[in-house]
Each structure stands twice: as C-alpha cells, then as structure tokens.
Design a protein around this motif. Structure first.
Motif, PDB file in Angstrom:
ATOM      1  N   SER A  10       0.833  -1.210   0.000  1.00 27.23           N
ATOM      2  CA  SER A  10       0.000   0.000   0.000  1.00 27.23           C
ATOM      3  C   SER A  10       0.865   1.256   0.000  1.00 27.23           C
ATOM      4  O   SER A  10       0.527   2.253  -0.642  1.00 27.23           O
ATOM      5  N   ARG A  11       1.987   1.203   0.700  1.00 27.75           N
ATOM      6  CA  ARG A  11       2.884   2.365   0.730  1.00 27.75           C
ATOM      7  C   ARG A  11       3.547   2.567  -0.623  1.00 27.75           C
ATOM      8  O   ARG A  11       3.684   3.710  -1.083  1.00 27.75           O
ATOM      9  N   LEU A  12       3.951   1.480  -1.253  1.00 23.43           N
ATOM     10  CA  LEU A  12       4.545   1.595  -2.587  1.00 23.43           C
ATOM     11  C   LEU A  12       3.539   2.142  -3.589  1.00 23.43           C
ATOM     12  O   LEU A  12       3.900   2.874  -4.508  1.00 23.43           O
ATOM     13  N   ALA A  13       2.262   1.796  -3.394  1.00 29.79           N
ATOM     14  CA  ALA A  13       1.223   2.257  -4.314  1.00 29.79           C
ATOM     15  C   ALA A  13       0.810   3.698  -4.055  1.00 29.79           C
ATOM     16  O   ALA A  13       0.057   4.284  -4.840  1.00 29.79           O
ATOM     17  N   GLY A  14       1.279   4.282  -2.955  1.00 32.61           N
ATOM     18  CA  GLY A  14       0.937   5.662  -2.637  1.00 32.61           C
ATOM     19  C   GLY A  14      -0.378   5.826  -1.912  1.00 32.61           C
ATOM     20  O   GLY A  14      -0.910   6.936  -1.812  1.00 32.61           O
ATOM     21  N   ALA A  15      -0.935   4.712  -1.385  1.00 31.66           N
ATOM     22  CA  ALA A  15      -2.181   4.762  -0.618  1.00 31.66           C
ATOM     23  C   ALA A  15      -1.960   3.967   0.658  1.00 31.66           C
ATOM     24  O   ALA A  15      -2.470   2.859   0.812  1.00 31.66           O
ATOM     25  N   ARG A  41       3.247   4.710 -12.610  1.00 33.59           N
ATOM     26  CA  ARG A  41       2.276   4.995 -13.668  1.00 33.59           C
ATOM     27  C   ARG A  41       1.423   6.197 -13.306  1.00 33.59           C
ATOM     28  O   ARG A  41       1.193   7.089 -14.123  1.00 33.59           O
ATOM     29  N   ASP A  42       0.936   6.212 -12.034  1.00 29.74           N
ATOM     30  CA  ASP A  42       0.120   7.344 -11.605  1.00 29.74           C
ATOM     31  C   ASP A  42       0.934   8.630 -11.571  1.00 29.74           C
ATOM     32  O   ASP A  42       0.442   9.706 -11.938  1.00 29.74           O
ATOM     33  N   TRP A  43       2.205   8.529 -11.126  1.00 32.18           N
ATOM     34  CA  TRP A  43       3.070   9.709 -11.101  1.00 32.18           C
ATOM     35  C   TRP A  43       3.282  10.240 -12.505  1.00 32.18           C
ATOM     36  O   TRP A  43       3.233  11.459 -12.751  1.00 32.18           O
TER      37      TRP A  43
END
Length: 273
Positions: free
Chosen positions: A86-91, A265-267
């Motif tokens: 979750s931390r790697l995903a930014g959430a 990808r989101d970044w």
C-alpha cells in the motif's frame, strides 16, 4: 462488499487500497475497534476478513474465493506485505491489524463493556481451553459458548444447521470468533452474517492456539519487521515451508512490483497532465 446493515465499520470502506483485486481498508486498529464498539452498541453486526498473503494468493487463483471475500463488510490487512504494498502504491495502510492481536483486543473490549464472545472452530479441543484462557486473562468476559464442528468446504446446509443450533442455545452473542482456516471460516462467516445480524463475526485462523499457549507469538521486533511468518514457519516447518517460501513468496514479489509500477504509472500520468 455488503452487509445486512451499513454502519461504522462499513464506513471504513471509504478509504481503501486495491491489492490484487481486494479492497483493503486503510484504517488503524484503534479506528476499527472504535467502529466495532459503535456498531455493537447500535445492535449492528459486522463480518471482518483479516487478509494476509495466503488470502491474496488464494483470491488470485480462484475468482469464487475472491468473490466470497468481497462480500464481507470490511477487509483489513493482517500481513506486513500488504502494508508495504500500500505504501509503494501511494495509498498507505497505517498499520497491520493482526487477527491474533485483534482477538485479545476484542476480548478486552467485551470484558469492559459486558459483552459476550463465542468461540467457533479450533482443533483438538483448543476452543474450550482458549475460552478458559481468555476468561482468566480478561475478568468480566462472558463466554457464551464454544463449539468445534467438522464442516466441508463449503459447509453443507446440515452442517450450518448444527452451528445455528449451537449458537441459538447460547442466547444472544456479541462477538463470534471463527477459527477454521481460510476459506472454510469465510464460508461459515458468510452464512452466519444474516443468521446473526447483531454479532461481530471474524475469522481468526489459528489464533486459539495463541490464547492457549500452544503457539507462541513472534517477538515484537520480528512482528514490526514483517518477519512473524518466519517465526511461525520455524514452529511448524513441515506444513508452512511450502506455503511461505514456494506459494506465497512469488506472490509477495508480484504484489510489491505491481504496487510500485502503479505508483510510477500514476506519477507519470499526473506529470503529463
């Protein structure tokens, strides 16, 4: 996810992170306990799934099991790889909420609030010994009963009827701990959700063995470092080496890589706007 009555626990689904197709709540243990207390006070039941890498791996392999988990009121992270992902995903999920730790916290809450607890499942009679141990640890805890039936996967209507009868004989129950291993405990919890609409129902796996002392929890440092699995594996190597090293480790690597890729990808998407 669905529940008989939407309440404070279900509201925690407003902040989740998708991990291998399961929406995992981004909540702290204290926020969860507060929400559980609110729902029990209002007579609203809840079904919690405590997801670890076994759950994610199983859900990835079997869409029917994934659908079963999604019918719960809330999925929480019982595994540090889920927190890391979750931390790697930014959430970020704020912390791991271990089902075994939650069992003791719920027993303490029940003792303070005069609520009852029922122990369903277990092995070799440890549900009775766990009930005795929890009663000693938390004076005032009301043990409504305990029962260790054999059921298939999924349980048959006759098997569920036997569980219903045992619970009915115990009167009103506030918290039902289902210790049958996954996915059996989730099939049982799913069936009980409508039969016991006032109760918190949570699958706790092998947690009764922690209450009885048959299994020892990992030291706090190992838990914080996400190495509790290694401690468990050393206690039961014949059963767990394959599960942790051959079945789960590749899934952990895939989960972390996918989460990191999603973050990039989101970044990149935000940067190109």
């Amino acid at each position: 996810m669905t529940g008989t009555n939407a309440g404070a626990v279900a509201a925690l689904n407003h902040q989740t992170v998708a991990l291998m197709g399961l929406d995992v709540a981004r909540c702290s243990q204290q926020a969860l306990l507060d929400a559980i207390s609110q729902d029990l006070a209002a007579g609203r039941g809840t079904w919690l799934v405590t997801a670890n890498m076994d759950f994610l791996s199983r859900a990835r392999r079997d869409p029917h099991i994934a659908a079963l988990y999604r019918q719960s009121d809330l999925i929480i992270a019982d595994g540090m790889p889920l927190v890391w992902a979750s931390r790697l995903a930014g959430a970020p999920i704020p912390e791991r909420i271990a089902g075994s730790s939650l069992m003791f916290e719920l027993a303490a809450c029940c003792a303070r609030q005069g609520r009852s607890m029922y122990l369903l499942g277990g092995v070799d009679g440890n549900e009775a010994r766990a009930a005795e141990a929890l009663s000693r640890m938390y004076p005032g805890l009301r043990i409504a009963g305990h029962h260790s039936p054999w059921t298939g996967v999924p349980p048959s209507p006759v098997e569920l009827a036997g569980i219903d009868a045992a619970l009915t004989d115990s009167g009103d129950v506030d918290v039902i701990l289902v210790a049958m291993g996954s996915p059996k405990q989730e099939y049982v919890a799913h069936a009980l959700r409508r039969r016991q609409p006032q109760a918190l129902i949570i699958g706790v796996g092998a947690s009764f063995a922690f209450a009885t002392g048959d299994l020892a929890r990992a030291p706090q440092l190992m838990q914080r470092l996400g190495l509790e699995w290694a401690h468990r594996m050393l206690q039961d190597p014949r059963r767990l080496i394959r599960r942790y090293l051959m079945d789960n480790l590749p899934v952990v690597i895939r989960l972390l890589a996918a989460s990191l890729w999603r973050r990039f990808r989101d970044w990149g998407g935000h940067r190109n706007r």
